[in-house]
Design a protein around this motif. Structure first.
Motif, PDB file in Angstrom:
ATOM      1  N   ASP A   1       0.803  -1.227   0.000  1.00 36.75           N
ATOM      2  CA  ASP A   1       0.000   0.000   0.000  1.00 36.75           C
ATOM      3  C   ASP A   1       0.834   1.274   0.000  1.00 36.75           C
ATOM      4  OD1 ASP A   1      -2.226  -1.608   0.012  1.00 36.75           O
ATOM      5  OD2 ASP A   1      -2.556  -1.426   2.166  1.00 36.75           O
ATOM      6  N   ASP A   2       1.945   1.288   0.696  1.00 44.08           N
ATOM      7  CA  ASP A   2       2.768   2.494   0.798  1.00 44.08           C
ATOM      8  C   ASP A   2       3.907   2.540  -0.220  1.00 44.08           C
ATOM      9  OD1 ASP A   2       1.213   3.383   2.944  1.00 44.08           O
ATOM     10  OD2 ASP A   2       2.463   2.356   4.416  1.00 44.08           O
ATOM     11  N   VAL A   3       3.941   1.585  -1.117  1.00 40.75           N
ATOM     12  CA  VAL A   3       5.014   1.520  -2.116  1.00 40.75           C
ATOM     13  C   VAL A   3       4.614   2.335  -3.344  1.00 40.75           C
ATOM     14  CG1 VAL A   3       6.274  -0.002  -3.688  1.00 40.75           C
ATOM     15  CG2 VAL A   3       5.845  -0.714  -1.329  1.00 40.75           C
ATOM     16  N   GLU A   4       5.403   3.364  -3.620  1.00 43.09           N
ATOM     17  CA  GLU A   4       5.165   4.203  -4.796  1.00 43.09           C
ATOM     18  C   GLU A   4       6.356   4.215  -5.751  1.00 43.09           C
ATOM     19  OE1 GLU A   4       3.902   8.072  -3.591  1.00 43.09           O
ATOM     20  OE2 GLU A   4       2.206   7.300  -2.431  1.00 43.09           O
ATOM     21  N   THR A   5       7.512   3.770  -5.255  1.00 44.21           N
ATOM     22  CA  THR A   5       8.728   3.766  -6.073  1.00 44.21           C
ATOM     23  C   THR A   5       9.512   2.485  -5.796  1.00 44.21           C
ATOM     24  OG1 THR A   5      10.107   4.826  -4.394  1.00 44.21           O
ATOM     25  CG2 THR A   5       8.906   6.302  -5.910  1.00 44.21           C
ATOM     26  N   LEU A   6      10.496   2.231  -6.633  1.00 50.33           N
ATOM     27  CA  LEU A   6      11.375   1.093  -6.400  1.00 50.33           C
ATOM     28  C   LEU A   6      12.151   1.282  -5.100  1.00 50.33           C
ATOM     29  CD1 LEU A   6      12.513  -1.602  -7.374  1.00 50.33           C
ATOM     30  CD2 LEU A   6      14.273  -0.307  -8.586  1.00 50.33           C
ATOM     31  N   SER A   7      12.520   2.508  -4.782  1.00 51.18           N
ATOM     32  CA  SER A   7      13.223   2.780  -3.519  1.00 51.18           C
ATOM     33  C   SER A   7      12.366   2.404  -2.325  1.00 51.18           C
ATOM     34  CB  SER A   7      13.610   4.258  -3.426  1.00 51.18           C
ATOM     35  OG  SER A   7      14.540   4.581  -4.425  1.00 51.18           O
ATOM     36  N   ASP A   8      11.055   2.686  -2.398  1.00 53.59           N
ATOM     37  CA  ASP A   8      10.134   2.300  -1.322  1.00 53.59           C
ATOM     38  C   ASP A   8      10.114   0.781  -1.161  1.00 53.59           C
ATOM     39  OD1 ASP A   8       9.425   4.981  -1.020  1.00 53.59           O
ATOM     40  OD2 ASP A   8       7.528   4.763  -2.121  1.00 53.59           O
ATOM     41  N   LEU A   9      10.068   0.077  -2.293  1.00 50.96           N
ATOM     42  CA  LEU A   9      10.032  -1.387  -2.257  1.00 50.96           C
ATOM     43  C   LEU A   9      11.333  -1.950  -1.683  1.00 50.96           C
ATOM     44  CD1 LEU A   9       8.374  -3.892  -2.966  1.00 50.96           C
ATOM     45  CD2 LEU A   9       9.405  -3.811  -5.245  1.00 50.96           C
ATOM     46  N   ALA A  10      12.462  -1.402  -2.108  1.00 44.14           N
ATOM     47  CA  ALA A  10      13.760  -1.866  -1.592  1.00 44.14           C
ATOM     48  C   ALA A  10      13.877  -1.591  -0.095  1.00 44.14           C
ATOM     49  CB  ALA A  10      14.894  -1.194  -2.355  1.00 44.14           C
ATOM     50  N   GLU A  11      13.402  -0.435   0.332  1.00 40.87           N
ATOM     51  CA  GLU A  11      13.445  -0.102   1.765  1.00 40.87           C
ATOM     52  C   GLU A  11      12.566  -1.061   2.566  1.00 40.87           C
ATOM     53  OE1 GLU A  11      11.986   3.550   4.571  1.00 40.87           O
ATOM     54  OE2 GLU A  11      12.900   4.056   2.640  1.00 40.87           O
ATOM     55  N   LEU A  12      11.385  -1.367   2.053  1.00 40.46           N
ATOM     56  CA  LEU A  12      10.491  -2.319   2.710  1.00 40.46           C
ATOM     57  C   LEU A  12      11.174  -3.678   2.870  1.00 40.46           C
ATOM     58  CD1 LEU A  12       7.485  -2.888   3.649  1.00 40.46           C
ATOM     59  CD2 LEU A  12       7.127  -3.690   1.311  1.00 40.46           C
ATOM     60  N   ALA A  13      11.851  -4.129   1.826  1.00 43.63           N
ATOM     61  CA  ALA A  13      12.547  -5.419   1.869  1.00 43.63           C
ATOM     62  C   ALA A  13      13.712  -5.384   2.853  1.00 43.63           C
ATOM     63  CB  ALA A  13      13.036  -5.794   0.480  1.00 43.63           C
ATOM     64  N   ARG A  14      14.462  -4.309   2.837  1.00 44.36           N
ATOM     65  CA  ARG A  14      15.619  -4.208   3.742  1.00 44.36           C
ATOM     66  C   ARG A  14      15.178  -4.142   5.202  1.00 44.36           C
ATOM     67  NH1 ARG A  14      17.807  -0.491  -0.616  1.00 44.36           N
ATOM     68  NH2 ARG A  14      19.316  -1.817  -1.694  1.00 44.36           N
ATOM     69  N   GLU A  15      14.049  -3.482   5.468  1.00 41.70           N
ATOM     70  CA  GLU A  15      13.528  -3.403   6.837  1.00 41.70           C
ATOM     71  C   GLU A  15      13.006  -4.749   7.315  1.00 41.70           C
ATOM     72  OE1 GLU A  15      10.560  -0.353   6.787  1.00 41.70           O
ATOM     73  OE2 GLU A  15      12.042   1.265   6.682  1.00 41.70           O
ATOM     74  N   ALA A  16      12.506  -5.555   6.392  1.00 38.52           N
ATOM     75  CA  ALA A  16      11.917  -6.838   6.755  1.00 38.52           C
ATOM     76  C   ALA A  16      12.961  -7.868   7.149  1.00 38.52           C
ATOM     77  CB  ALA A  16      11.077  -7.375   5.602  1.00 38.52           C
ATOM     78  N   SER A  17      14.185  -7.670   6.689  1.00 39.87           N
ATOM     79  CA  SER A  17      15.215  -8.666   6.970  1.00 39.87           C
ATOM     80  C   SER A  17      16.593  -8.020   6.991  1.00 39.87           C
ATOM     81  CB  SER A  17      15.188  -9.757   5.904  1.00 39.87           C
ATOM     82  OG  SER A  17      16.230 -10.659   6.110  1.00 39.87           O
TER      83      SER A  17
END
Length: 177
Positions: free
Chosen positions: A22-38
């Motif tokens: 829901d909060d992903v608007e850019t590739l940077s957002d997606l990469a940050e989400l992944a990095r925070e998850a693990s």
């Protein structure tokens, strides 16, 4: 309808978690989400839209994400897929979108009379072929993890399950599905 999951490679094997985009608007957002998850070195993000297309984003620490999309044209027509195809195709996708937006619904440019419409075999100036209805991106994205590029490009339906199986993560992915 989208399905999104994260697979993180740990010392003990793969760990999976479903994720909200829901909060992903850019590739940077997606990469940050992944990095925070693990905190692990390798994180694979799976995104699938109802067997129309799937995308894989591989994040290795602070390196730039690697991206693969099964069908560029289908993905470019969806919100999350556009993020991925825009990153792969860059300015080419922006040019295509601009050209398509300048056309009226009848396929003519704004203000162009209908009798001047080119025949089907003439070039209309719309570079629709620039977003192929075929795989785009890094075909080697999973090669070192057990999935050959030819196998990845041949996937159709239920692709994420087949990818997870090739990586040895089928059970953990199924648990979050």
């Amino acid at each position: 309808m989208y399905f999104a999951a994260l697979l993180a490679r740990t010392e003990d094997g793969w760990e999976a978690s479903d994720t909200e985009l829901d909060d992903v608007e850019t590739l940077s957002d997606l990469a940050e989400l992944a990095r925070e998850a693990s905190d692990d070195d390798t994180v694979i993000v799976f995104i699938e839209q109802e067997d129309a297309w799937f995308g894989i984003v591989r994040i290795e620490g602070e390196e730039d994400p690697r991206i693969y999309v099964s069908d560029g044209a289908a993905a470019a027509r969806s919100s999350y897929g556009e993020i991925l195809t825009r990153e792969i195709l860059g300015d080419d996708l922006d040019d295509i979108v601009d050209e398509l937006e300048s056309l009226d619904l009848d396929g003519t440019e704004d203000g162009e009379p209908l009798d001047d419409v080119p025949d089907d075999d003439e070039d209309t100036g719309v570079a629709a072929e620039a977003v192929p209805a075929a795989p785009v991106g890094d075909r080697l994205i999973l090669a070192d993890l057990g999935m050959a590029p030819a196998d990845l490009m041949a996937l159709q339906s239920d692709a994420l399950a087949e990818i997870a199986d090739a990586l040895g993560a089928a059970e953990v992915l199924e648990a979050v599905r």
